[in-house]
Design an enzyme around this catalytic site. Structure first.
Site, PDB file in Angstrom:
ATOM      1  N   LYS A 171      15.006  59.630  59.472  1.00 12.62           N
ATOM      2  CA  LYS A 171      13.548  59.536  59.295  1.00 12.62           C
ATOM      3  C   LYS A 171      13.167  59.335  57.837  1.00 12.62           C
ATOM      4  O   LYS A 171      12.210  58.637  57.532  1.00 12.62           O
ATOM      5  CB  LYS A 171      12.826  60.736  59.908  1.00 12.62           C
ATOM      6  CG  LYS A 171      13.360  62.107  59.547  1.00 12.62           C
ATOM      7  CD  LYS A 171      14.311  62.617  60.597  1.00 12.62           C
ATOM      8  CE  LYS A 171      15.157  63.752  60.025  1.00 12.62           C
ATOM      9  NZ  LYS A 171      15.059  64.957  60.777  1.00 12.62           N
ATOM     10  N   ILE A 185      12.930  63.238  72.581  1.00  8.64           N
ATOM     11  CA  ILE A 185      11.734  62.807  73.331  1.00  8.64           C
ATOM     12  C   ILE A 185      11.576  61.289  73.222  1.00  8.64           C
ATOM     13  O   ILE A 185      11.500  60.762  72.109  1.00  8.64           O
ATOM     14  CB  ILE A 185      10.452  63.459  72.767  1.00  8.64           C
ATOM     15  CG1 ILE A 185      10.587  64.972  72.716  1.00  8.64           C
ATOM     16  CG2 ILE A 185       9.244  63.051  73.583  1.00  8.64           C
ATOM     17  CD1 ILE A 185       9.461  65.639  71.934  1.00  8.64           C
ATOM     18  N   VAL A 201      24.231  65.474  64.744  1.00  8.98           N
ATOM     19  CA  VAL A 201      23.866  64.413  65.693  1.00  8.98           C
ATOM     20  C   VAL A 201      25.030  63.435  65.875  1.00  8.98           C
ATOM     21  O   VAL A 201      25.393  63.082  67.010  1.00  8.98           O
ATOM     22  CB  VAL A 201      22.595  63.674  65.223  1.00  8.98           C
ATOM     23  CG1 VAL A 201      22.230  62.575  66.215  1.00  8.98           C
ATOM     24  CG2 VAL A 201      21.432  64.654  65.056  1.00  8.98           C
ATOM     25  N   ASP A 247       9.595  66.567  56.146  1.00 11.09           N
ATOM     26  CA  ASP A 247      10.210  65.964  57.326  1.00 11.09           C
ATOM     27  C   ASP A 247       9.125  65.512  58.314  1.00 11.09           C
ATOM     28  O   ASP A 247       9.179  64.394  58.844  1.00 11.09           O
ATOM     29  CB  ASP A 247      11.142  67.006  57.976  1.00 11.09           C
ATOM     30  CG  ASP A 247      11.781  66.500  59.249  1.00 11.09           C
ATOM     31  OD1 ASP A 247      12.696  65.661  59.149  1.00 11.09           O
ATOM     32  OD2 ASP A 247      11.353  66.924  60.334  1.00 11.09           O
ATOM     33  N   GLY A 274      13.262  64.082  68.141  1.00 11.93           N
ATOM     34  CA  GLY A 274      14.592  64.372  68.695  1.00 11.93           C
ATOM     35  C   GLY A 274      14.848  63.593  69.978  1.00 11.93           C
ATOM     36  O   GLY A 274      14.882  62.363  69.974  1.00 11.93           O
ATOM     37  N   GLU A 300      14.525  55.432  67.533  1.00 16.49           N
ATOM     38  CA  GLU A 300      13.880  56.400  68.436  1.00 16.49           C
ATOM     39  C   GLU A 300      14.218  57.841  68.039  1.00 16.49           C
ATOM     40  O   GLU A 300      13.364  58.738  68.109  1.00 16.49           O
ATOM     41  CB  GLU A 300      14.346  56.129  69.874  1.00 16.49           C
ATOM     42  CG  GLU A 300      13.744  57.037  70.929  1.00 16.49           C
ATOM     43  CD  GLU A 300      12.249  56.834  71.112  1.00 16.49           C
ATOM     44  OE1 GLU A 300      11.846  55.727  71.486  1.00 16.49           O
ATOM     45  OE2 GLU A 300      11.492  57.788  70.865  1.00 16.49           O
ATOM     46  N   LYS A 356       8.042  61.663  59.671  1.00 12.81           N
ATOM     47  CA  LYS A 356       7.904  61.291  61.084  1.00 12.81           C
ATOM     48  C   LYS A 356       6.499  60.754  61.374  1.00 12.81           C
ATOM     49  O   LYS A 356       6.332  59.827  62.161  1.00 12.81           O
ATOM     50  CB  LYS A 356       8.222  62.497  61.964  1.00 12.81           C
ATOM     51  CG  LYS A 356       9.704  62.877  61.906  1.00 12.81           C
ATOM     52  CD  LYS A 356       9.950  64.244  62.474  1.00 12.81           C
ATOM     53  CE  LYS A 356      11.438  64.604  62.477  1.00 12.81           C
ATOM     54  NZ  LYS A 356      11.693  66.018  62.763  1.00 12.81           N
ATOM     55  N   GLY A 370      21.275  74.879  63.891  1.00 12.61           N
ATOM     56  CA  GLY A 370      21.479  73.448  63.618  1.00 12.61           C
ATOM     57  C   GLY A 370      20.201  72.635  63.689  1.00 12.61           C
ATOM     58  O   GLY A 370      20.238  71.420  63.831  1.00 12.61           O
TER      59      GLY A 370
HETATM   60  N1  HSE Z   1      14.918  69.392  60.776  1.00 13.57           N
HETATM   61  C1  HSE Z   1      14.350  68.622  61.838  1.00 13.57           C
HETATM   62  C2  HSE Z   1      13.455  69.532  62.675  1.00 13.57           C
HETATM   63  C3  HSE Z   1      15.448  68.039  62.697  1.00 13.57           C
HETATM   64  O1  HSE Z   1      13.522  70.754  62.493  1.00 13.57           O
HETATM   65  O2  HSE Z   1      12.679  69.032  63.487  1.00 13.57           O
HETATM   66  C4  HSE Z   1      14.991  67.021  63.684  1.00 13.57           C
HETATM   67  O3  HSE Z   1      14.438  65.897  63.072  1.00 13.57           O
END
Ligand code: HSE
Length: 438
Positions: A106, A137, A15, A202, A135, A130, A206, A188
Site C-alpha cells: 500500500k 476483503i 503475507v 497506513d 486485507g 487488491e 489505503k 502479525g
Molecule cells: N498493519 C496493517 C493493518 C496490515 O493493521 O491493517 C494490513 O494492511
C-alpha cells in the site's frame, strides 16, 4: 495465452509466506477455469537459510530478486516485500518488460501510483493491488469494476486492523493502548514499524488507493489529514493520544472512538454529480466518535469495513478480515486468478487522471457538524455559547464527556478556550450524526 504462467514471489514474510504455502499445497499449481494454470517459479527472500528452516524448498529460493524478475522463466511478479525500494525499481522493471504485477504494498501504490500506473499503461501490462486495501476483503475490484458506472460521493472506512484491534480492546477491557499494541504485533497484524499503524499513515495510504478507484484521482497520501483538531490547534496523529478516559467517556454518551478514513467529493448539483472528473475532495484519517448503532462502530478487532455511497446505487459496504497472512494471501491469489483469465489492472473501468493531483479541501471547513471531547468540569460550554447547538454530557469525576450536535469547529474552540487552564489542550473528535431510527 500459454498453458501455464510462472509466478515469482518477492518476499516470504507474513503475507508472502502464506502465498508460497498456498502454492506448495497444490503441487500441480493453481488451476484457473478458462485460463492457464499458475505455477510457482521462485521465491526471493533476504535470508534463504531462514526460509529453508521455515520449510520452504531450497530449489525455489534466491536472494537476488532482480534476477528473478528478469528471468525468462518468470511470467508474473508478485511483490510482498513492502516498503519503497527495491520494490519500486523491481516492479517498474517488471511492468516495462510486460510482466504482470500483483502487489500488497500500500505504501508503494499510494506514493508511486501515478508513475506505476503510467508504466503499466505504456506496455498494456496488468498491475493489480487488491491486497493493498482491506486485507482479504474484495473491495477494489467491485469499486472499480461493478460500480464503475456510479458517481462516488463518499467512502468511509475502517482500514487498519491494528488500530481497530487496539481501540476495540481499550473499549471492551479498559486496557491502555501500549499494552494492546503488543498483542496486535504478536498476532502479525502490525506493520514492521507500528508507528505507521497508530499514526494513521497506513490507513491514509489505503484511503489514497480507494480514492483513485472511487474518484479517479491519485491523492498525495502525505496531505491527508491525520491529526484531529484541538482547542488550541491540532492533536497528535492517529490514535497515539487517545486515552482510556476518552474511550470510557465516549461510551457513557453512547459513542465509540474508531480510526475512520473518510474521503468525499463536494458536488452540489446533479450536473456536478454526473461529471466524470474528480472535483474537490476532502480526506481525513482521524479518530471519530461513532454512535454505537453505526455499523462502523460495530466493526471489531482486526476486521475492516469499507462503505461506499454512490449514485445511482445508494450505499454499499464491504467487510471482513483486514489483516493477517492467510486473509491477505486470498486477495493476492484472487489477483493472480484475474490475470490468468485476462483481467486488466485494478483500476478496471474507472477512468483516471494519473498525472493530476486532485485538489484537497480541509475536512472541517463545512459549517456545522458534531463533536466529542473530554474537558475539565468548569470548561463545559453551554448551548448558548455554542450558538444553540445541542449539548449532551456525562460526568467522569473531574472531567465531563461532551457531545455537541451541530456546531462549527471555530465556535467549539471559542466556547472552550477561555474555560481551559492555559497548559491544557483538548482534542476535538469529529462525531458522526446519530442515524434516525429505521
Ligand atoms: N498493519 C496493517 C493493518 C496490515 O493493521 O491493517 C494490513 O494492511
Amino acid at each position: 495465452m500459454p498453458d501455464a504462467l510462472r509466478v515469482a514471489v518477492l518476499g516470504a514474510g507474513t503475507v508472502g509466506g502464506a502465498v508460497v504455502r498456498a502454492f506448495l499445497a497444490r503441487p500441480d499449481g493453481l488451476v484457473v477455469d478458462g485460463g492457464p494454470r499458475l505455477l510457482l517459479a521462485g521465491v526471493a527472500v533476504r535470508d534463504p537459510s531462514r526460509a529453508i528452516a521455515a520449510g520452504f524448498p531450497h530449489e525455489l529460493l534466491t536472494d537476488a530478486p532482480a534476477h528473478l524478475v528478469a528471468s525468462p522463466d518468470t511470467d508474473v511478479v508478485v511483490e510482498l516485500m513492502g516498503g519503497d525500494e527495491p520494490a519500486r525499481t523491481l516492479l517498474t522493471a517488471a511492468l516495462e518488460a510486460g510482466k504482470p504485477v500483483v502487489t500488497a504494498n500500500k505504501h508503494l501504490i499510494a506514493h508511486h501510483g501515478p508513475a506505476l500506473e503510467a508504466a503499466a499503461r505504456a506496455t498494456s501490462t496488468p498491475l493489480r493491488f487488491e491486497a493493498a486495501v482491506g486485507g482479504g476483503i474484495p473491495v477494489l475490484r467491485p469499486l472499480a469494476g461493478d460500480l464503475a458506472a456510479n458517481c462516488v460521493e463518499r467512502i468511509r472506512a475502517i482500514v487498519n486492523g491494528t488500530t481497530n484491534y487496539i481501540l476495540t480492546a481499550m473499549a471492551r477491557d479498559g486496557r491502555g493502548y501500549g499494552d494492546v499494541l503488543a498483542d496486535a504485533q504478536a498476532a502479525g497484524y502490525a506493520e514492521a514499524d507500528p508507528a505507521a499503524d497508530v499514526e494513521g499513515v497506513d490507513a491514509a495510504n489505503k484511503l489514497a488507493i480507494l480514492a483513485r478507484l472511487g474518484f479517479g484521482a491519485w491523492l498525495d497520501p502525505d496531505r491527508i489529514v491525520r491529526r484531529p483538531p484541538s482547542v488550541r490547534g491540532e492533536a497528535p496523529a492517529g490514535i497515539t493520544a487517545v486515552t482510556d478516559r476518552e474511550v470510557t467517556g465516549a461510551a457513557a454518551l453512547g459513542l465509540t472512538l474508531k480510526l475512520v478514513a473518510d474521503v468525499s467529493r463536494s458536488a452540489e448539483t446533479d450536473a456536478e454529480r454526473a461529471t466524470d472528473t474528480p472535483g474537490d475532495l476532502a480526506a481525513s484519517v482521524v479518530p471519530t466518535a461513532l454512535p454505537l448503532e453505526d455499523p462502523l462502530a460495530r466493526t471489531s478487532g482486526v476486521r475492516n469495513r469499507i462503505e461506499v455511497r454512490a449514485a445511482p446505487v445508494g450505499s454499499v459496504a464491504f467487510s471482513g478480515p483486514g489483516a493477517g497472512g492467510p486473509a491477505t494471501a486470498s486477495a493476492v491469489l484472487g489477483d493472480l486468478h484475474a490475470i490468468a483469465r485476462g483481467g486488466g489492472s485494478s483500476w478496471a473501468g474507472r477512468t483516471g487522471w494519473p498525472d493530476a493531483a486532485a485538489p484537497l479541501r480541509p475536512p472541517w471547513e463545512s459549517a456545522d457538524r458534531d463533536w466529542f471531547f473530554l474537558v475539565p468540569s468548569p470548561a463545559v460550554p453551554d448551548t448558548g455559547a455554542l450558538g444553540g447547538a445541542a449539548v449532551a454530557t456525562a460526568s467522569m469525576g473531574d472531567d465531563i464527556a461532551v457531545r455537541v450536535t451541530g456546531a462549527s469547529l471555530e465556535r467549539v474552540r471559542a466556547a472552550l478556550r477561555d474555560g481551559l487552564p492555559p497548559e491544557r489542550d483538548v482534542t476535538l473528535y469529529p462525531a458522526e450524526h446519530r442515524r434516525p431510527a429505521a
